[in-house]
Design a protein around this motif. Structure first.
Motif, short mmCIF file in Angstrom:
data_model
loop_
_atom_site.label_atom_id
_atom_site.label_comp_id
_atom_site.label_asym_id
_atom_site.label_seq_id
_atom_site.Cartn_x
_atom_site.Cartn_y
_atom_site.Cartn_z
N LEU A 99 0.81 -1.21 0.00
CA LEU A 99 0.00 0.00 0.00
C LEU A 99 0.84 1.25 0.00
CD1 LEU A 99 -2.78 -0.99 2.51
CD2 LEU A 99 -3.12 -0.30 0.12
N PHE A 100 0.54 2.15 -0.91
CA PHE A 100 1.10 3.50 -0.99
C PHE A 100 2.60 3.51 -1.26
CE2 PHE A 100 -2.85 5.29 -0.06
CZ PHE A 100 -3.43 4.55 0.94
N GLN A 101 3.23 2.36 -1.35
CA GLN A 101 4.66 2.35 -1.65
C GLN A 101 4.91 2.03 -3.10
OE1 GLN A 101 6.98 0.04 1.15
NE2 GLN A 101 5.52 0.45 2.78
N GLU A 102 3.86 1.64 -3.80
CA GLU A 102 3.99 1.30 -5.20
C GLU A 102 3.23 2.33 -6.03
OE1 GLU A 102 5.35 -3.09 -4.83
OE2 GLU A 102 4.93 -1.97 -6.65
N THR A 103 3.62 2.44 -7.28
CA THR A 103 2.97 3.39 -8.16
C THR A 103 1.50 3.07 -8.30
OG1 THR A 103 5.01 3.66 -9.40
CG2 THR A 103 2.96 4.29 -10.51
N GLU B 1 -1.42 19.87 10.83
CA GLU B 1 -1.90 18.94 9.81
C GLU B 1 -0.94 18.97 8.62
OE1 GLU B 1 -6.08 19.13 8.74
OE2 GLU B 1 -5.55 18.86 6.67
N ASP B 2 -0.62 17.80 8.13
CA ASP B 2 0.28 17.73 6.98
C ASP B 2 -0.35 18.37 5.76
OD1 ASP B 2 1.30 14.38 7.91
OD2 ASP B 2 1.99 16.34 8.57
N GLN B 3 0.47 19.10 5.01
CA GLN B 3 -0.05 19.79 3.85
C GLN B 3 0.90 19.68 2.68
OE1 GLN B 3 -0.87 23.89 4.84
NE2 GLN B 3 -3.00 23.42 5.25
N VAL B 4 0.33 19.77 1.49
CA VAL B 4 1.09 19.81 0.25
C VAL B 4 0.63 21.04 -0.52
CG1 VAL B 4 1.66 18.60 -1.87
CG2 VAL B 4 1.23 17.30 0.21
N THR B 5 1.56 21.93 -0.82
CA THR B 5 1.24 23.18 -1.50
C THR B 5 2.02 23.27 -2.79
OG1 THR B 5 0.91 24.26 0.65
CG2 THR B 5 1.18 25.67 -1.29
N GLN B 6 1.31 23.49 -3.87
CA GLN B 6 1.95 23.61 -5.17
C GLN B 6 1.87 25.05 -5.67
OE1 GLN B 6 0.13 19.52 -6.83
NE2 GLN B 6 1.72 20.39 -8.15
N SER B 7 2.95 25.47 -6.32
CA SER B 7 2.97 26.80 -6.90
C SER B 7 3.79 26.81 -8.19
CB SER B 7 3.56 27.81 -5.91
OG SER B 7 4.90 27.47 -5.60
N PRO B 8 3.43 27.69 -9.14
CA PRO B 8 2.23 28.52 -9.11
C PRO B 8 0.98 27.69 -9.40
CG PRO B 8 3.31 28.74 -11.23
CD PRO B 8 4.19 27.85 -10.40
N LEU B 30 9.19 11.83 5.64
CA LEU B 30 8.71 11.61 4.26
C LEU B 30 8.95 10.16 3.87
CD1 LEU B 30 7.61 12.91 1.63
CD2 LEU B 30 10.00 13.15 0.93
N ARG B 31 7.91 9.53 3.37
CA ARG B 31 8.02 8.15 2.90
C ARG B 31 8.11 8.07 1.38
NH1 ARG B 31 4.95 8.62 7.26
NH2 ARG B 31 5.19 7.15 8.98
N GLY B 32 7.64 9.12 0.73
CA GLY B 32 7.69 9.13 -0.73
C GLY B 32 6.96 10.35 -1.25
N LEU B 33 7.47 10.92 -2.33
CA LEU B 33 6.82 12.05 -3.00
C LEU B 33 6.62 11.68 -4.45
CD1 LEU B 33 7.32 15.79 -2.51
CD2 LEU B 33 7.38 14.85 -4.85
N VAL B 90 2.20 13.43 -1.48
CA VAL B 90 3.11 12.95 -0.45
C VAL B 90 2.50 11.73 0.22
CG1 VAL B 90 4.09 13.51 1.80
CG2 VAL B 90 4.16 15.19 -0.02
N GLN B 91 3.32 10.73 0.42
CA GLN B 91 2.85 9.49 1.02
C GLN B 91 2.80 9.59 2.53
OE1 GLN B 91 5.19 6.06 -0.05
NE2 GLN B 91 4.35 4.86 1.64
N GLU B 92 1.66 9.27 3.11
CA GLU B 92 1.51 9.08 4.54
C GLU B 92 1.24 7.60 4.78
OE1 GLU B 92 -1.47 11.70 6.04
OE2 GLU B 92 -0.17 13.46 5.92
N PRO B 93 1.28 7.16 6.02
CA PRO B 93 1.08 5.71 6.24
C PRO B 93 -0.20 5.14 5.65
CG PRO B 93 1.88 6.77 8.24
CD PRO B 93 1.60 7.88 7.25
N GLU B 94 -1.27 5.92 5.70
CA GLU B 94 -2.56 5.36 5.28
C GLU B 94 -3.19 6.08 4.11
OE1 GLU B 94 -4.06 2.59 6.69
OE2 GLU B 94 -2.11 2.35 7.65
N ARG B 95 -2.43 6.95 3.44
CA ARG B 95 -3.04 7.65 2.32
C ARG B 95 -1.97 8.45 1.56
NH1 ARG B 95 -5.81 13.18 4.51
NH2 ARG B 95 -4.17 13.77 5.96
#
Lengths: 115, 108
Positions: A99-103, B1-8, B30-33, B90-95
């Motif tokens: 989960l979430f570690q793969e594309t 709360e974790d946030q992801v902000t894109q610009s522009p 960070l687990r993955g972007l 951005v990867q969080e443990p459950e989403r």
């Protein structure tokens, strides 16, 4: 090979009706995810399945939303008593394993309009 | 709360005019972007995954880089077919937490 497919591609319904959205993941992908994309908003994570199990349902917007997956394959997202604020594109994605570690590979989405 | 902000939010370029898109994030550990491209009426298409600061990945005219607080998507000599919305997640443990995206338009 076949990608993630979703049906219907578009759905117009009246407020208060129930709708069912379907997702067919890539064959062999054990993880499946549902997202919602509203106009001008980022993708909002709703729920994920590992196999047929959805351990965390806290991302579902309300108790009118439910999802299930059978046979480790097809998933359905059901919205009961639809409201206008439910109008959005509902996206499904699948991934091969962890989960979430793969594309994640996304389907084309179902565009839901609640009148 | 974790946030992801894109610009522009939106960027218009002339064909061949290089530029960069930014994704800043606040997340503990960070687990993955992830970077995705989304064309109108379609689902997001995977581009890159970055896991650690200093990592870089390239694909055709795109290069993604990662620091401890942000990621850049560099577009070199873009073409009109690069026009799309670029999403960072951005990867969080459950989403996965997605930013709202940068809408890129490349004019011929």
């Amino acid at each position: 090979g076949a990608g993630v497919s979703q049906s219907p591609s578009n759905k117009v319904t009246e407020k208060g009706k129930d709708v069912e959205l379907r997702c067919d993941p890539i064959s062999g992908h054990t993880a499946l995810y549902w997202y919602r994309q509203s106009l001008g908003q980022g993708l909002e994570f709703l729920i994920y399945f590992q196999g047929n199990s959805a351990p965390d349902k806290s991302g579902l917007p309300s108790d009118r939303f439910s999802a299930e997956r059978t046979g480790g394959s097809v998933s359905t997202l059901t919205i009961q008593r639809t409201q206008q604020e439910d109008s959005a594109v509902y996206l499904c994605a699948s991934s091969l394993g962890q989960l979430f570690q793969e594309t994640q590979y996304f389907g084309p989405g179902t565009r839901l309009l609640v009148l | 709360e974790d946030q992801v902000t894109q610009s522009p939010e939106a960027l218009r370029l002339q064909e061949g005019e290089s530029s960069s898109l930014n994704c800043s994030y606040t997340v503990s550990g960070l687990r993955g972007l992830f970077w995705y491209r989304q064309d109108p009426g379609k689902g997001p298409e995977f581009l890159f995954t970055l896991y650690s600061a200093g990592e870089e990945k390239e694909k055709e005219r795109l290069k993604a880089t990662l620091t401890k607080k942000e990621s850049f998507l560099h577009i070199t000599a873009p073409k009109p077919e690069d026009s799309a919305t670029y999403l960072c997640a951005v990867q969080e443990p459950e989403r996965l937490v997605f930013g709202k995206g940068t809408k890129l338009t490349v004019n011929p």
